[in-house]
Design a protein around this motif. Structure first.
Motif, PDB file in Angstrom:
ATOM      1  N   GLY A  80     -17.543  -0.214  -9.084  1.00  0.00           N
ATOM      2  CA  GLY A  80     -16.560   0.111  -9.799  1.00  0.00           C
ATOM      3  C   GLY A  80     -16.832   1.694  -9.876  1.00  0.00           C
ATOM      4  O   GLY A  80     -16.717   2.359  -9.017  1.00  0.00           O
TER       5      GLY A  80
ATOM      6  N   ASP B  39     -12.195  -1.842   0.621  1.00  0.00           N
ATOM      7  CA  ASP B  39     -12.310  -2.599   1.877  1.00  0.00           C
ATOM      8  C   ASP B  39     -11.935  -2.066   3.162  1.00  0.00           C
ATOM      9  O   ASP B  39     -12.649  -1.441   3.837  1.00  0.00           O
ATOM     10  CB  ASP B  39     -11.232  -3.737   1.598  1.00  0.00           C
ATOM     11  CG  ASP B  39     -11.539  -5.104   2.465  1.00  0.00           C
ATOM     12  OD1 ASP B  39     -12.657  -5.171   2.936  1.00  0.00           O
ATOM     13  OD2 ASP B  39     -10.678  -5.885   2.593  1.00  0.00           O
ATOM     14  N   HIS B  40     -10.701  -2.221   3.730  1.00  0.00           N
ATOM     15  CA  HIS B  40     -10.345  -1.618   4.909  1.00  0.00           C
ATOM     16  C   HIS B  40     -10.221  -0.073   5.058  1.00  0.00           C
ATOM     17  O   HIS B  40     -10.198   0.405   5.967  1.00  0.00           O
ATOM     18  CB  HIS B  40      -9.012  -2.364   5.641  1.00  0.00           C
ATOM     19  CG  HIS B  40      -8.078  -2.666   4.478  1.00  0.00           C
ATOM     20  ND1 HIS B  40      -7.426  -1.361   3.939  1.00  0.00           N
ATOM     21  CD2 HIS B  40      -7.879  -3.601   3.776  1.00  0.00           C
ATOM     22  CE1 HIS B  40      -6.743  -1.916   2.689  1.00  0.00           C
ATOM     23  NE2 HIS B  40      -6.875  -3.143   2.780  1.00  0.00           N
TER      24      HIS B  40
ATOM     25  N   LEU C 152       0.636  -1.207  -0.035  1.00  0.00           N
ATOM     26  CA  LEU C 152       0.028  -0.187  -0.212  1.00  0.00           C
ATOM     27  C   LEU C 152       0.913   1.099  -0.114  1.00  0.00           C
ATOM     28  O   LEU C 152       0.464   2.380  -0.487  1.00  0.00           O
ATOM     29  CB  LEU C 152      -0.962  -0.111   1.289  1.00  0.00           C
ATOM     30  CG  LEU C 152      -2.225  -1.123   1.040  1.00  0.00           C
ATOM     31  CD1 LEU C 152      -2.817  -1.183   2.318  1.00  0.00           C
ATOM     32  CD2 LEU C 152      -2.983  -1.156  -0.170  1.00  0.00           C
TER      33      LEU C 152
ATOM     34  N   SER D 214     -19.328  -4.022  -1.662  1.00  0.00           N
ATOM     35  CA  SER D 214     -19.717  -4.859  -0.669  1.00  0.00           C
ATOM     36  C   SER D 214     -20.094  -3.824   0.572  1.00  0.00           C
ATOM     37  O   SER D 214     -19.059  -3.371   1.112  1.00  0.00           O
ATOM     38  CB  SER D 214     -18.536  -6.062  -0.113  1.00  0.00           C
ATOM     39  OG  SER D 214     -18.547  -6.218   1.240  1.00  0.00           O
TER      40      SER D 214
ATOM     41  N   ALA E 132      -6.671  -1.642  -6.431  1.00  0.00           N
ATOM     42  CA  ALA E 132      -5.736  -2.406  -5.904  1.00  0.00           C
ATOM     43  C   ALA E 132      -6.170  -3.628  -5.204  1.00  0.00           C
ATOM     44  O   ALA E 132      -7.468  -3.765  -4.731  1.00  0.00           O
ATOM     45  CB  ALA E 132      -4.974  -1.786  -4.961  1.00  0.00           C
TER      46      ALA E 132
ATOM     47  N   ASP F 234     -10.576   5.204  -4.225  1.00  0.00           N
ATOM     48  CA  ASP F 234     -10.021   4.127  -4.133  1.00  0.00           C
ATOM     49  C   ASP F 234     -11.209   3.045  -4.308  1.00  0.00           C
ATOM     50  O   ASP F 234     -12.278   2.932  -3.356  1.00  0.00           O
ATOM     51  CB  ASP F 234      -9.703   3.841  -2.678  1.00  0.00           C
ATOM     52  CG  ASP F 234      -8.835   2.590  -2.224  1.00  0.00           C
ATOM     53  OD1 ASP F 234      -8.452   2.240  -3.378  1.00  0.00           O
ATOM     54  OD2 ASP F 234      -8.786   2.192  -1.085  1.00  0.00           O
ATOM     55  N   ILE F 235     -11.175   2.291  -5.522  1.00  0.00           N
ATOM     56  CA  ILE F 235     -12.130   1.299  -5.750  1.00  0.00           C
ATOM     57  C   ILE F 235     -11.924   0.203  -5.273  1.00  0.00           C
ATOM     58  O   ILE F 235     -10.875  -0.533  -5.607  1.00  0.00           O
ATOM     59  CB  ILE F 235     -12.261   1.316  -7.560  1.00  0.00           C
ATOM     60  CG1 ILE F 235     -12.511   2.828  -7.966  1.00  0.00           C
ATOM     61  CG2 ILE F 235     -13.556   0.403  -7.987  1.00  0.00           C
ATOM     62  CD1 ILE F 235     -13.700   3.630  -7.630  1.00  0.00           C
TER      63      ILE F 235
ATOM     64  N   ILE G 283     -13.978  -3.308 -14.982  1.00  0.00           N
ATOM     65  CA  ILE G 283     -14.407  -2.116 -14.355  1.00  0.00           C
ATOM     66  C   ILE G 283     -14.117  -0.858 -15.349  1.00  0.00           C
ATOM     67  O   ILE G 283     -14.807   0.096 -15.536  1.00  0.00           O
ATOM     68  CB  ILE G 283     -13.632  -1.878 -12.965  1.00  0.00           C
ATOM     69  CG1 ILE G 283     -14.393  -2.730 -11.977  1.00  0.00           C
ATOM     70  CG2 ILE G 283     -13.696  -0.602 -12.293  1.00  0.00           C
ATOM     71  CD1 ILE G 283     -13.675  -3.027 -10.505  1.00  0.00           C
TER      72      ILE G 283
ATOM     73  N   ASP H 257     -16.849   0.831  -2.471  1.00  0.00           N
ATOM     74  CA  ASP H 257     -16.952  -0.747  -2.384  1.00  0.00           C
ATOM     75  C   ASP H 257     -18.197  -1.151  -2.809  1.00  0.00           C
ATOM     76  O   ASP H 257     -19.222  -0.692  -2.505  1.00  0.00           O
ATOM     77  CB  ASP H 257     -16.364  -1.141  -1.045  1.00  0.00           C
ATOM     78  CG  ASP H 257     -15.618  -2.626  -1.156  1.00  0.00           C
ATOM     79  OD1 ASP H 257     -14.600  -2.574  -1.142  1.00  0.00           O
ATOM     80  OD2 ASP H 257     -16.221  -3.549  -1.475  1.00  0.00           O
TER      81      ASP H 257
END
Ligand SMILES: C[S@@+](CC[C@H](N)C(=O)[O-])C[C@H]1O[C@@H](n2cnc3c(N)ncnc32)[C@H](O)[C@@H]1O
Length: 234
Positions: free
Chosen positions: A77, A27-28, A8, A50, A92, A23-24, A102, A48
């Protein structure tokens, strides 16, 4: 304070002070949180598909800075971004073919973002092939170590400038020349050497598995090994 992994961190280094970013597949959310914390970006968008992932990002943001304004977007996306809304788009930690999916979805909109930083988990050759055949330029690349893995980071612009050699443009997306392009030649750092040696070891294993095959079937693997050795030797 967020401590980024080398992977990262490698991506963060490609974002310049003052740039805005999305940032596609965040997640965290560690990367955008870090970029805000270090005042590299004034605006970050965390995307995201999700809900669970975005929830993770929200918790980490709250912990990092409960007073800061973070921008979370649930969606697929680039769909949840406005055209040209950010300078840089990071994708990433997902497969290269998903990245292609995407980026190609609404390609004229994709072209409104000047810079992409891509760190694929697979199919890097197919990703490079798609990029250069669709009017993007791979401006630079670097490798980073992540545990046992070596990851590629591609910095890509939305302009079609670099003229690549004729030979690579004729190769199929699965060709070893897209997976380990000529531009790795002569880079004599340990990481590149390790990276290419691993590819050679993989091809040698494939060749062993073809021990009883006809010469014609072994030919492409033998050629791949020869090519990789040339790249390694510079
Ligand atoms: C393995 S995580 C990578 C996290 C982070 N980008 C990194 O590199 O450490 C992949 C994330 O991408 C998300 N994702 C997968 N497909 C997506 C899409 N089409 N649009 C947005 N996010 C997606 C997943 O939900 C998951 O949270």
């Amino acid at each position: 304070v967020i401590n980024l992994t080398d992977r990262l961190k490698g991506i963060a280094l490609e974002i310049f002070t003052g740039e805005t970013m999305a940032d596609i597949g965040t997640d965290h959310g560690f990367l955008p949180i870090y970029l805000l914390e270090h005042e590299i970006c004034t605006k970050v968008i965390m995307v995201d598909i999700s809900e669970g992932s975005l929830e993770k990002a929200k918790i980490n943001c709250m912990e990092a800075n409960p007073n800061a304004q973070f921008d979370f977007r649930l969606g697929n996306g680039l769909e949840v971004l406005e055209p040209g809304e950010v300078d840089a788009v990071v994708i990433a930690g997902m497969g290269g073919l998903l990245m292609v999916e995407i980026m190609e979805k609404e390609i004229s909109k994709t072209k409104t973002y000047k810079k992409f930083i891509l760190q694929p988990r697979s199919a890097v050759g197919e990703l490079r092939f798609w990029l250069v055949h669709n009017g993007f330029t791979i401006e630079s690349e670097c490798l980073v170590r992540e545990g046992k893995n070596i990851c590629e980071i591609l910095t890509v612009s939305n302009v079609c400038e670099k003229i690549l050699n004729f030979q690579i443009m004729q190769e199929s997306p699965e060709s070893i020349r897209w997976e380990v392009p000529d531009w790795h030649r002569g880079k004599d750092d340990d990481l590149t050497e390790d990276y290419i040696l691993r590819k050679i070891a993989r091809e040698e294993k494939i060749l062993k598995g073809k021990m009883n095959s006809h010469t014609a079937e072994r030919k492409s693997t033998i050629e791949n090994i020869k090519y990789l050795k040339e790249i390694l030797e510079g």
